[in-house]
Design an enzyme around this catalytic site. Structure first.
Site, short mmCIF file in Angstrom:
data_model
loop_
_atom_site.label_atom_id
_atom_site.label_comp_id
_atom_site.label_asym_id
_atom_site.label_seq_id
_atom_site.Cartn_x
_atom_site.Cartn_y
_atom_site.Cartn_z
N GLY A 274 14.35 0.40 26.97
CA GLY A 274 13.96 -0.82 26.26
C GLY A 274 15.10 -1.51 25.54
O GLY A 274 14.96 -2.65 25.10
N TYR B 270 5.03 -3.08 19.03
CA TYR B 270 5.58 -3.66 17.80
C TYR B 270 6.08 -5.08 18.06
O TYR B 270 5.72 -6.03 17.36
CB TYR B 270 6.72 -2.79 17.25
CG TYR B 270 7.53 -3.51 16.20
CD1 TYR B 270 7.00 -3.74 14.94
CD2 TYR B 270 8.81 -4.02 16.48
CE1 TYR B 270 7.72 -4.44 13.98
CE2 TYR B 270 9.53 -4.72 15.54
CZ TYR B 270 8.99 -4.93 14.29
OH TYR B 270 9.69 -5.63 13.34
N ASN C 126 0.83 -1.22 0.00
CA ASN C 126 0.00 0.00 0.00
C ASN C 126 0.86 1.26 0.00
O ASN C 126 0.34 2.37 0.07
CB ASN C 126 -0.97 0.00 1.20
CG ASN C 126 -0.25 0.09 2.53
OD1 ASN C 126 0.97 0.22 2.59
ND2 ASN C 126 -1.00 0.02 3.62
N ASN D 280 19.76 -7.66 12.90
CA ASN D 280 19.68 -6.25 12.49
C ASN D 280 20.03 -6.09 11.01
O ASN D 280 21.21 -6.02 10.66
CB ASN D 280 20.61 -5.40 13.35
CG ASN D 280 20.11 -5.26 14.77
OD1 ASN D 280 19.95 -6.25 15.49
ND2 ASN D 280 19.83 -4.04 15.18
N SER E 46 11.22 -11.31 14.29
CA SER E 46 12.33 -10.46 14.75
C SER E 46 12.96 -11.05 16.00
O SER E 46 12.28 -11.71 16.81
CB SER E 46 11.77 -9.08 15.07
OG SER E 46 12.70 -8.33 15.80
N LYS F 17 4.63 -8.93 16.72
CA LYS F 17 5.40 -9.99 16.06
C LYS F 17 5.19 -11.32 16.78
O LYS F 17 5.00 -12.37 16.16
CB LYS F 17 6.89 -9.64 16.02
CG LYS F 17 7.24 -8.53 15.08
CD LYS F 17 7.19 -8.99 13.64
CE LYS F 17 7.02 -7.86 12.67
NZ LYS F 17 6.68 -8.25 11.32
N ASN G 270 4.89 3.06 3.55
CA ASN G 270 6.25 3.35 4.00
C ASN G 270 7.25 3.07 2.88
O ASN G 270 8.38 2.65 3.14
CB ASN G 270 6.59 2.51 5.24
CG ASN G 270 7.81 3.03 5.98
OD1 ASN G 270 8.01 4.25 6.06
ND2 ASN G 270 8.64 2.14 6.48
P1 NAD Z 1 9.48 -1.45 5.34
O1 NAD Z 1 8.60 -0.50 6.07
O2 NAD Z 1 10.54 -0.91 4.46
O3 NAD Z 1 8.58 -2.46 4.47
C1 NAD Z 1 7.26 -2.82 4.83
C2 NAD Z 1 6.41 -2.62 3.59
O4 NAD Z 1 5.07 -2.99 3.91
C3 NAD Z 1 6.36 -1.17 3.12
O5 NAD Z 1 6.59 -1.13 1.72
C4 NAD Z 1 4.94 -0.70 3.46
O6 NAD Z 1 4.48 0.26 2.55
C5 NAD Z 1 4.18 -2.02 3.38
N1 NAD Z 1 2.96 -2.09 4.20
C6 NAD Z 1 2.82 -1.75 5.51
N2 NAD Z 1 1.57 -2.00 5.93
C7 NAD Z 1 0.91 -2.53 4.87
C8 NAD Z 1 -0.41 -3.00 4.67
N3 NAD Z 1 -1.31 -2.96 5.66
N4 NAD Z 1 -0.74 -3.50 3.45
C9 NAD Z 1 0.16 -3.52 2.44
N5 NAD Z 1 1.42 -3.08 2.56
C10 NAD Z 1 1.79 -2.59 3.76
O7 NAD Z 1 10.10 -2.45 6.43
P2 NAD Z 1 11.27 -3.52 6.30
O8 NAD Z 1 12.44 -3.04 7.08
O9 NAD Z 1 11.45 -3.92 4.89
O10 NAD Z 1 10.62 -4.71 7.13
C11 NAD Z 1 9.88 -5.74 6.51
C12 NAD Z 1 9.33 -6.66 7.58
O11 NAD Z 1 10.41 -7.18 8.35
C13 NAD Z 1 8.37 -5.99 8.56
O12 NAD Z 1 7.33 -6.89 8.86
C14 NAD Z 1 9.25 -5.76 9.77
O13 NAD Z 1 8.50 -5.73 10.95
C15 NAD Z 1 10.17 -6.96 9.72
N6 NAD Z 1 11.45 -6.74 10.42
C16 NAD Z 1 12.23 -5.67 10.05
C17 NAD Z 1 13.42 -5.44 10.72
C18 NAD Z 1 14.28 -4.25 10.37
O14 NAD Z 1 15.14 -3.88 11.17
N7 NAD Z 1 14.13 -3.62 9.20
C19 NAD Z 1 13.82 -6.30 11.75
C20 NAD Z 1 13.01 -7.39 12.08
C21 NAD Z 1 11.82 -7.60 11.39
N1 UDP Z 2 21.58 3.29 18.44
C1 UDP Z 2 22.22 4.46 18.79
N2 UDP Z 2 21.81 5.63 18.22
C2 UDP Z 2 20.80 5.70 17.32
C3 UDP Z 2 20.14 4.50 16.95
C4 UDP Z 2 20.56 3.32 17.54
O1 UDP Z 2 23.15 4.45 19.60
O2 UDP Z 2 20.46 6.81 16.84
C5 UDP Z 2 22.03 2.02 19.01
C6 UDP Z 2 20.98 1.28 19.84
O3 UDP Z 2 21.01 1.72 21.19
C7 UDP Z 2 21.42 -0.18 19.66
C8 UDP Z 2 22.00 -0.21 18.24
O4 UDP Z 2 22.34 1.15 17.94
O5 UDP Z 2 22.47 -0.50 20.57
C9 UDP Z 2 21.03 -0.73 17.19
O6 UDP Z 2 19.82 0.00 17.29
P1 UDP Z 2 18.69 -0.11 16.17
O7 UDP Z 2 17.59 0.83 16.59
O8 UDP Z 2 19.29 0.09 14.82
O9 UDP Z 2 18.21 -1.63 16.25
P2 UDP Z 2 17.61 -2.48 17.47
O10 UDP Z 2 18.70 -3.45 17.85
O11 UDP Z 2 17.21 -1.56 18.57
O12 UDP Z 2 16.45 -3.18 16.85
#
Ligand code: NAD
Ligand code: UDP
Length: 348
Positions: free
Chosen positions: A300, A155, A32, A185, A130, A159, A35
């Site tokens: 957190g 959040y 959609n 990460n 995650s 998950k 983001n």
């Molecule tokens: P992102 O926001 O770049 O991608 C998510 C996508 O989903 C976006 O394109 C957004 O437009 C779309 N979206 C959101 N809600 C929607 C809906 N209701 N219907 C259709 N599309 C929708 O995020 P990302 O970093 O690519 O993460 C992808 C997934 O991985 C997420 O579920 C996130 O929670 C999970 N995840 C991400 C991280 C991280 O650090 N990036 C870590 C662990 C898990």
């Molecule tokens: N962090 C930081 N400054 C920032 C963002 C993150 O020092 O502006 C640190 C945070 O405390 C953690 C690490 O970087 O130790 C990774 O944080 P991030 O938010 O990228 O991922 P998380 O592990 O929290 O999902």
């Protein structure tokens, strides 16, 4: 195979779409764009055409995973073999302010998606979970058999809830084959510099923040805590290159060919780097200074977090291959080629 990628225009989804298309799968993206930008998908198609010499078999559908009618139409128009489900909201702080939006999108949306899959007879699902589901683990590295912890925000709880819904679903019908991938990460970008992470507003995550400081868009990094019991006092995480992470999804889809039930895998490298390691890594890649100041800990946060990645290696035949230098070089290439993310294209 024909794979539906929900959230495929996003950061991890777009990189996964490239890997799926390069491996000759057909991809339908449902997003959609709340983001992300449709430009990311144009770039995905370009990368695949450049790398493979043939047009990408990519269809983009603008729509929402909470919209059952749209899902039913999509499944009736496309013969989908499996779903890689990224769509959802991911900003921890925002989830505290807007819990209903998070539960509606992440939990409600996942349930609607599974209902539509079930009705369409599609039972292969890869879910983006995650490492946050482990809460504050008793020791490092984190194994999949560690007890799930207590996530500290909506959040993280969303998950965990989806993981539990999917476990129940698999118990209800043995046709389901579900992979719960617990990401550590994600960082880095595609080597082409065409796709990468494009945070809206102030980045929440460390690596995009550091790269925006290096490009001059932000003044300095606030390092959240310098008194953790780690090598240099700053937080330690397992940063995994997004292309390695993307490939993990292909390995999970392959596992589904011969398996049913639920499989749970950590997708991490097994290595921990501190915040200051990451600062130095980007300084080296960019040949620029990244000013920082140590500030209070972020509520957190845990001191350290890294994966035992051996289960994915043994069962999926997958392991991360790209190191910190590559991750930072790719981050910097993406940042310097796209200082305003995808917005230069007039979208996003
Ligand atoms: P992102 O926001 O770049 O991608 C998510 C996508 O989903 C976006 O394109 C957004 O437009 C779309 N979206 C959101 N809600 C929607 C809906 N209701 N219907 C259709 N599309 C929708 O995020 P990302 O970093 O690519 O993460 C992808 C997934 O991985 C997420 O579920 C996130 O929670 C999970 N995840 C991400 C991280 C991280 O650090 N990036 C870590 C662990 C898990
Ligand atoms: N962090 C930081 N400054 C920032 C963002 C993150 O020092 O502006 C640190 C945070 O405390 C953690 C690490 O970087 O130790 C990774 O944080 P991030 O938010 O990228 O991922 P998380 O592990 O929290 O999902």
């Amino acid at each position: 195979m024909k794979i539906l990628v929900t959230g495929g225009a996003g950061y991890i989804g777009s990189h996964t779409a490239v890997e799926l298309l390069n491996a000759a799968h057909d991809v339908v993206v449902l997003d959609n764009y709340c983001n992300s930008s449709a430009v990311a998908l144009e770039r995905v198609a370009k990368i695949v055409a450049d790398e493979t010499g043939r047009p990408a078999q990519l269809t983009a559908v603008e729509g929402d995973i909470r919209d059952r009618a749209a899902l039913d139409t999509l499944f009736s128009e496309h013969d989908i073999d499996g779903v890689v489900h990224f769509a959802g909201l991911k900003a921890v702080g925002e989830s505290v302010a807007k819990p209903l939006e998070y539960y509606e999108n992440n939990v409600g949306g996942s349930i609607t998606l599974c209902q539509a899959m079930q009705a369409a007879g599609v039972f292969n699902l890869v879910f983006s979970s995650s490492a946050t589901v482990y809460g504050e683990p008793p020791e490092m590295p984190i194994r999949e058999d560690f007890p799930i912890g207590v996530p500290t925000n909506p959040y993280g709880r969303s998950k965990l809830m989806v993981e539990e819904v999917l476990q129940d679903l698999a118990r209800s019908n043995e046709r389901w084959s579900i992979a719960l991938l617990r990401y550590f990460n994600p960082a880095g970008a595609h080597v082409s510099g065409l796709i990468g992470e494009d945070p809206q507003g102030i980045p929440n995550n460390l690596v995009p923040y550091i790269s925006q400081v290096a490009i001059g868009a932000r003044k300095r990094l606030s390092v959240f805590g310098g008194d953790y019991p780690t090598t240099d006092g700053t937080g330690v995480r397992d940063y995994i290159h997004v292309v390695d992470l993307a490939k993990g999804h292909l390995s999970a889809l392959n596992w589904m060919q011969g398996n049913s039930g639920v499989g749970i895998w950590n997708l991490g490298t097994g290595l921990g780097y501190s915040v200051l390691d990451m600062v130095r890594g980007l300084e080296k890649a960019s040949a620029r200074e990244v000013p920082y100041e140590i500030v209070d800990r972020r509520p957190g946060d845990i001191a350290e977090c890294w994966a035992d990645a051996s289960k994915a290696a043994a069962e999926l035949g997958w392991k991360a291959e790209l190191g910190l230098d590559q991750m930072m070089a790719d981050t910097w290439r993406w940042q310097s080629m796209n200082p305003d993310g995808y917005k230069k294209q007039g979208q996003g």
